[in-house]
Design a protein around this motif. Structure first.
Motif, short mmCIF file in Angstrom:
data_model
loop_
_atom_site.label_atom_id
_atom_site.label_comp_id
_atom_site.label_asym_id
_atom_site.label_seq_id
_atom_site.Cartn_x
_atom_site.Cartn_y
_atom_site.Cartn_z
N ALA A 48 -1.95 2.55 0.84
CA ALA A 48 -1.76 4.03 0.10
C ALA A 48 -2.49 5.15 -0.46
O ALA A 48 -3.60 4.59 -0.68
N ALA A 49 -2.07 6.05 -0.41
CA ALA A 49 -3.10 7.76 -0.34
C ALA A 49 -3.02 7.21 -2.11
O ALA A 49 -2.40 6.80 -2.91
N GLN A 68 4.94 10.87 -5.52
CA GLN A 68 5.33 9.45 -5.02
C GLN A 68 5.70 9.09 -3.90
O GLN A 68 5.77 8.16 -3.04
N ARG A 71 4.37 9.66 -1.26
CA ARG A 71 2.97 8.65 -0.89
C ARG A 71 3.75 7.32 -0.22
O ARG A 71 3.03 6.62 0.72
N GLN A 75 2.65 5.64 3.94
CA GLN A 75 2.27 4.52 4.06
C GLN A 75 4.01 3.57 5.06
O GLN A 75 3.09 2.64 5.23
#
Length: 353
Positions: A48-49, A68, A71, A75
């Protein structure tokens, strides 16, 4: 369905694995796929980032923020693009992968591991979730009670749902039980019923340490025999759990699967447990065998269980030893990895067929 399927497949599959706690090159990226020894399956972790504002595990927000979700979206997109199939961990990544598979007309299977929904969506959100989650090939839940919940609330065929017990690796022993100043312990913030625990503590007068986020606590101040702690690192939490005479997991919504991480870790450490009787606890705690179950929102019953376990050293030892044995046999990483292998075999075989 309720069990882990056992069909086998020989076709080589590259599975990308997406979990929100994966970070590139970090030893913490170890997961169940590292324990799978099956030539038919290879794995590639998709990190994940980096999250803004610190560790995602410790965020205090109840709802997933927009940042979130973005993200998760990025991903899961990388996971879908790089493998023959995708394994996601937690519902948010499963949903973003399912949406992208549907709108992008992708064909690779999706296995949604740890699909534990605390609060089910309602209204239009539920209708959207039902539509896109049709793209998921297999959902893995950690309580048998969730089989019916996913079937009834999200219209998911039970043939696409598996129960696999939540697992935890062996926990390092950092401390011994505190005998000079013994205390009971309650820990966690999700779906906890600390109002009932406060009242039980008033009735017993037993010393209790409570570790939870502020939003999980009742508005009323705690009784004088309750000590509040927060913002502890994982090692400090493990140390407290090992020092406590009794571990208590009081749950609010008994139709939601929660508290299982706290239960399983306590069992792995051989700690005596008192847990609210709920769908998320019945597959782990057998009343009188591996712990004590108490009815929900019943301070008298909770107080009686606390006093009983506090005063009976032989009972504590018997329950703790049985819990440790059960956890070592059924709640280990190795047991879960074997279940993951069988699930991937089945999903790949269905696709091939």
């Amino acid at each position: 369905m309720g069990g882990v399927p056992k069909r086998k497949v020989q076709t080589l599959m590259l599975w990308t694995v997406a979990a929100p706690f994966f970070t590139a090159g970090d030893e913490g990226d170890r997961w169940l796929d590292d324990l799978v020894d099956a030539p038919a399956h290879r794995f590639l972790k998709i990190p994940a980032a980096p999250a803004r504002g610190g560790d995602w595990h410790r965020r205090a927000m109840r709802a997933t923020p927009v940042g979130q979700w973005l993200r998760h979206w990025r991903q899961s997109a990388r996971a879908l693009a790089q493998g023959d199939g995708v394994v996601t961990v937690f519902p948010q990544l499963a949903l973003t992968a399912a949406i992208q598979r549907r709108i992008g007309r992708r064909d690779g299977p999706i296995v949604a591991w740890c699909f534990n929904i605390g609060r089910f969506p309602t209204g239009w959100k539920r209708r959207v979730a039902r539509f896109f989650l049709r793209s998921v090939d297999m959902f893995v839940v950690h309580s048998r009670g969730e089989l019916a919940l996913l079937r009834d609330r999200l219209m998911i065929d039970e043939a696409r749902i598996c129960f696999v017990p939540l697992q935890r690796a062996a926990v390092p022993i950092l401390a011994n039980e505190e005998t000079e100043a013994p205390f009971a312990l309650a820990m966690g913030s999700a779906n906890r019923d600390y109002a009932t625990l406060y009242e039980a503590c008033r009735r017993t007068g037993l010393p209790l340490t409570l570790v939870a986020a502020r939003h999980a606590l009742p508005a009323e101040p705690p009784p004088p025999n309750v000590t509040l702690r927060s913002d502890l690192d994982p090692a400090a939490c493990l140390r407290l759990a090992q020092q406590a005479r009794v571990s208590i997991v009081p749950l609010a919504d008994v139709a939601a699967a929660s508290g299982q991480i706290t239960m399983v870790e306590a069992m792995r450490m051989g700690r005596p447990l008192i847990v609210t009787d709920a769908i998320g606890s019945r597959d782990y705690v057998v009343d009188g065998a591996t712990g004590l179950l108490v009815p929900p929102r019943d301070p008298a019953a909770l107080a009686a269980a606390m006093r009983r376990l506090w005063d009976d050293a032989a009972l504590r030892t018997r329950l703790a030893d049985a819990a440790r044995r059960f956890a070592g046999e059924s709640l280990s990483d190795e047991a879960a990895a074997a279940a993951l292998t069988r699930i991937l075999d089945t999903v790949a075989a269905r696709r091939k067929g």
